[in-house]
Design an enzyme around this catalytic site. Structure first.
Site, mmCIF file in Angstrom:
data_model
loop_
_atom_site.group_PDB
_atom_site.id
_atom_site.type_symbol
_atom_site.label_atom_id
_atom_site.label_comp_id
_atom_site.label_asym_id
_atom_site.label_seq_id
_atom_site.Cartn_x
_atom_site.Cartn_y
_atom_site.Cartn_z
ATOM 1 N N ASP A 268 68.527 66.882 -11.570
ATOM 2 C CA ASP A 268 69.497 67.648 -12.344
ATOM 3 C C ASP A 268 70.626 68.012 -11.378
ATOM 4 O OD1 ASP A 268 70.896 69.030 -14.232
ATOM 5 O OD2 ASP A 268 69.243 70.309 -14.864
HETATM 6 C C1 BGC Z 1 72.117 70.798 -16.814
HETATM 7 C C2 BGC Z 1 71.888 69.384 -17.294
HETATM 8 C C3 BGC Z 1 73.208 68.667 -17.389
HETATM 9 C C4 BGC Z 1 73.862 68.683 -16.027
HETATM 10 C C5 BGC Z 1 75.202 67.943 -15.969
HETATM 11 C C6 BGC Z 1 72.959 70.853 -15.571
HETATM 12 O O1 BGC Z 1 73.365 72.145 -15.315
HETATM 13 O O2 BGC Z 1 70.879 71.427 -16.595
HETATM 14 O O3 BGC Z 1 71.237 69.398 -18.528
HETATM 15 O O4 BGC Z 1 73.025 67.364 -17.859
HETATM 16 O O5 BGC Z 1 74.095 70.029 -15.660
HETATM 17 O O6 BGC Z 1 76.170 68.645 -16.627
#
Ligand code: BGC
Length: 750
Positions: free
Chosen positions: A693
């Site tokens: 993530d």
């Molecule tokens: C989130 C993800 C997301 C990623 C990119 C993170 O903060 O948990 O779900 O895809 O950011 O934006």
């Protein structure tokens, strides 16, 4: 989803005079916030939805004007983008603490206008005009913080209760519409004679208001079913204490007794159910008749004839549950085994639906060796089956499947065990003490691959003809390998970075973008995109074909914008109604979540857009999400929290999976070899690539060794270099990750 409909209050009759209450009549909440937010060209609110009904209903104009003026004025007071960004700068620079969480929570709450206090005279005026009050109550939540069990959030505020009370006293009919991405307290509505109907409309995306009007007017017959249990009080959920016990860990003491598994099993718990899992009313009625069930070749099949016995066309969802013998492991009283939705049946029309599932899918994971250690076992005894239209409204079938001797269906190994989870719930509501101990986590190393680099450089599009993928990877220098396992800058309209991209060998960069409620492009691109209904609403359809079509349509728009990887779908289990991201997730049940996710993945990837199934796994709480340790038994992991992912991986072959921010049993998921290499790849046969993530601070070396191929949004080549030099990492470890990234990029080509 229709929860209550006293005396056929709904659908509305043509000519009915309506008073539309609630600021969401005008400021409809299309979806949740954070990375799952989308910037659509318009949002159709509920007033717009009724305006599209061509004069079939008259709406009390002074009341609507009041809300329009109120929202217009108040919107000037909601936080601007600049103010929000300034707050995020402060928040992101802070170490995690309660103050940081409060700031995050308050900022999200301040992004929309608060509910309006309607003057009594206006309520009176509306009541003298209209027969029916339609009160829309809305909620908004987002990532990075959880909802709170307070009035105005999980509970209705005083102002909301007051409005409902006053409307009940003045109008012939009161209809409440819930515009929320997740469950909220329904008691003031369910038990209230002053409320005639309740429609849980979730957050329906940019066309949500029109959809609500369609259902209220009877142009569409409601056919959704709850993907979660709605309890009589937040305190009735088994997670209520551990959810807030500590900011640094989350003890999954409820074990496998999540959602209806808890309410249907634990003595006395069923009394606290207000609306059961799988429940949802319709404008028509259905009869289920002639149910048959049997087993052949390890597959259990049930069939039943569904007849529309009412007056309008509609669809029904047939649900098949099983109950396994208590045995030595203890089992939930009901577990969803299969479901099927009928086609639209005209009054009097019938359809026979068949539901099947593998006998072995009823096996339980024995993590303590009560029957056979680290094995899925079918304990001896009678397995019973229940067929019906909700987890509570189902009939026991005559067929019983008997297992004569305990049967091991799959022997596995001990992976991802807990070290600090003191106890877990058993089927009688008592707790058993769990073994604890010093944490130890396995690590992986890769064997060198014997392939040789081709004599002359071969470009990427000649892999398969001029050389094999292994030979292609051998062309990478060490530096290129180390760069390649980190995210690259965004291209085009992407704003979350790219995978891949190596000019020297003509490897294209593959752009990523969020999900899951639609393609999320930055506002300043000036490109509006479709905002689809939130994930919970999609799951509430129980309609895998529809979700496939939504996935395919979303992916078509994504591809048109040159985005290759969509950071969706998200599919963590709704363990507690307060998780701030429940709107992005499907359900409390892993079979429903897994089947819906599999359908979404197939739809999206049918348009040659890669999915990124997320967040793997146990991202069930948002407060302190980077640092919160999900302490969970191996059994609950496998039967509940990983099960949906397992279904989606096996049925839909997702091309990428995103590990989560949280830890599982003391280890960050992106550094977790047992999770990524042991379970995901080893046991389930996952063939895709894994990425972190965004912005996790975990050790990039450990991540490579765990089998987490890509660090997003940027890599840490310097750290990798140091490890390569001192032997903590080998070229072979990096080559394996790079190969998996390249194989994913290869799949994107037409
Ligand atoms: C989130 C993800 C997301 C990623 C990119 C993170 O903060 O948990 O779900 O895809 O950011 O934006």
């Amino acid at each position: 989803m229709l929860l209550k409909n006293k005396n056929g209050a709904l659908p509305l009759k043509n000519g009915e005079r309506l008073a539309l209450f609630g600021k969401a009549t005008v400021e409809y909440i299309k979806g949740g916030g954070g990375s799952g937010d989308v910037y659509p060209p318009f949002v159709c609110n509920i007033a717009d939805g009724f305006a599209q009904k061509g004069g079939r209903f008259s709406v009390c104009q002074p009341l609507l004007d009041f809300y329009k003026a109120y929202v217009e004025t108040e919107q000037k007071n909601v936080l601007t983008d600049e103010q929000i960004n300034a707050t995020w700068d402060i928040v992101n620079a802070m170490e995690f603490c309660q103050k940081r969480d409060d700031m995050t929570y308050d900022t999200f709450q301040a992004m929309h206008v608060k509910e309006a206090a309607v003057p009594d005279e206006l309520i009176d005026e509306a009541a003298s005009f209209a027969d029916t009050a339609i009160i829309t109550l809305s909620r908004f939540s987002a990532e990075g913080t959880d909802r709170r069990p307070i009035p105005g959030d999980y509970y209705l505020s005083e102002l909301e209760r007051d409005l409902i009370r006053k409307a009940g006293e003045r109008f012939q009919k009161v209809v409440v519409v819930l515009n929320s991405g997740a469950v909220l307290d329904c008691e003031p509505l369910a038990e209230n004679d002053g409320v005639d109907a309740v429609l849980l409309g979730w957050q329906g995306g940019m066309a949500g208001g029109a959809a609500i009007a369609d259902v209220l007017c009877g142009d569409v017959c409601p056919c959704g079913k709850l993907p979660d249990t709605i309890a009589k009080s937040y305190d009735a959920y088994p997670t209520k204490d551990d959810f807030v016990e500590d900011l640094h860990y989350l003890n999954y003491t409820d074990d496998i007794y999540v959602g209806y598994r808890y309410f249907a099993t634990i003595p006395g718990a069923a009394d606290a159910i207000r609306y059961p899992f799988g429940f949802g009313l319709s404008y028509t009625s259905f009869a289920l008749a002639g149910a048959v069930c049997g087993e052949q070749d390890g597959v259990i099949t049930a069939a039943v004839r569904v007849t529309n016995t009412g007056k309008v066309s509609g669809r029904e969802v047939v649900q098949l549950y099983y109950s396994a013998p208590q045995g030595r492991l203890g089992k939930p009283a009901r577990q969803l085994a299969a479901f099927a939705k009928t086609k639209r049946l005209a009054p009097g029309e019938s359809e026979t639906v068949a539901l099947s599932f593998a006998v072995n899918s009823m096996a339980s994971f024995d993590d303590l060796g009560k029957v056979a250690a680290s094995a899925y076992v079918l304990e001896k005894g009678d397995y019973a089956f229940y067929l019906g239209v909700s987890s509570a409204e189902c009939n026991k079938l005559d067929f019983v499947y008997t297992v004569r001797e305990d049967r091991i269906t799959q022997q596995l190994t001990r992976l991802c065990r807990p070290f600090k989870l003191p106890r877990r719930m058993l089927a009688d509501g008592s707790f058993e003490v769990l073994p604890m101990g010093e944490e130890t986590h396995a690590l992986g190393r890769q064997q060198p691959c014997s392939a040789q680099a081709p004599e002359k450089p071969v470009p990427f599009d000649e892999v398969g003809t001029a050389c094999t993928m292994d030979e292609f990877v051998k062309q990478f220098t060490d530096e290129e390998l180390m760069d390649f396992v980190g995210g690259q800058p965004p291209t085009g309209v992407a704003n979350t970075g790219c995978f891949g991209g190596l000019k020297r060998l003509d490897v294209p960069a593959a752009a990523t973008a969020d999900g899951p409620a639609g393609l999320r492009l930055a506002k300043d691109t000036g490109i509006p995109t479709t905002a689809w209904p939130c994930a919970t609403l999609l799951a509430a359809t129980w309609d895998v074909d529809l979700v496939y079509r939504v996935g395919r349509a979303a992916a078509t728009e994504i591809r048109e914008n040159n985005i290759a990887i969509w950071l969706a779908p998200a599919m963590n289990i709704h363990r507690d109604p307060l998780c701030g991201r429940n709107f992005e997730y499907y359900a409390e049940d892993p079979l429903l979540a897994g089947k819906i996710a599999a359908a979404a993945v197939c739809g999206i990837q049918s348009a040659r857009v890669a999915v990124s199934l997320k967040h793997f796994a146990c991202n069930n709480k948002e407060v302190n999400r980077y640092g919160c340790d999900s302490r969970v038994s191996e059994r609950a992991l496998r039967e509940i929290y990983l099960k949906g992912f397992e279904i989606a991986v096996k049925e839909a072959d997702p091309w990428t999976i995103m590990t989560s921010y949280n830890l599982i049993n003391g280890q960050h998921t992106s550094e977790n070899y047992e999770l990524i290499t042991g379970i995901l790849r080893g046991e389930w046969g996952f063939r895709g690539m894994v990425e972190t993530d965004w912005g996790v601070k975990n050790d990039p070396v450990q991540e490579v060794l765990a089998g987490n191929d890509m660090k997003m949004p940027v890599g840490y080549p310097a750290d990798l270099k140091e490890a390569l030099e001192d032997g903590r990492l080998t070229r072979a470890d990096l080559e394996v990750c790079v190969k998996r990234i390249l194989e994913m990029i290869e799949k994107l080509a037409d």
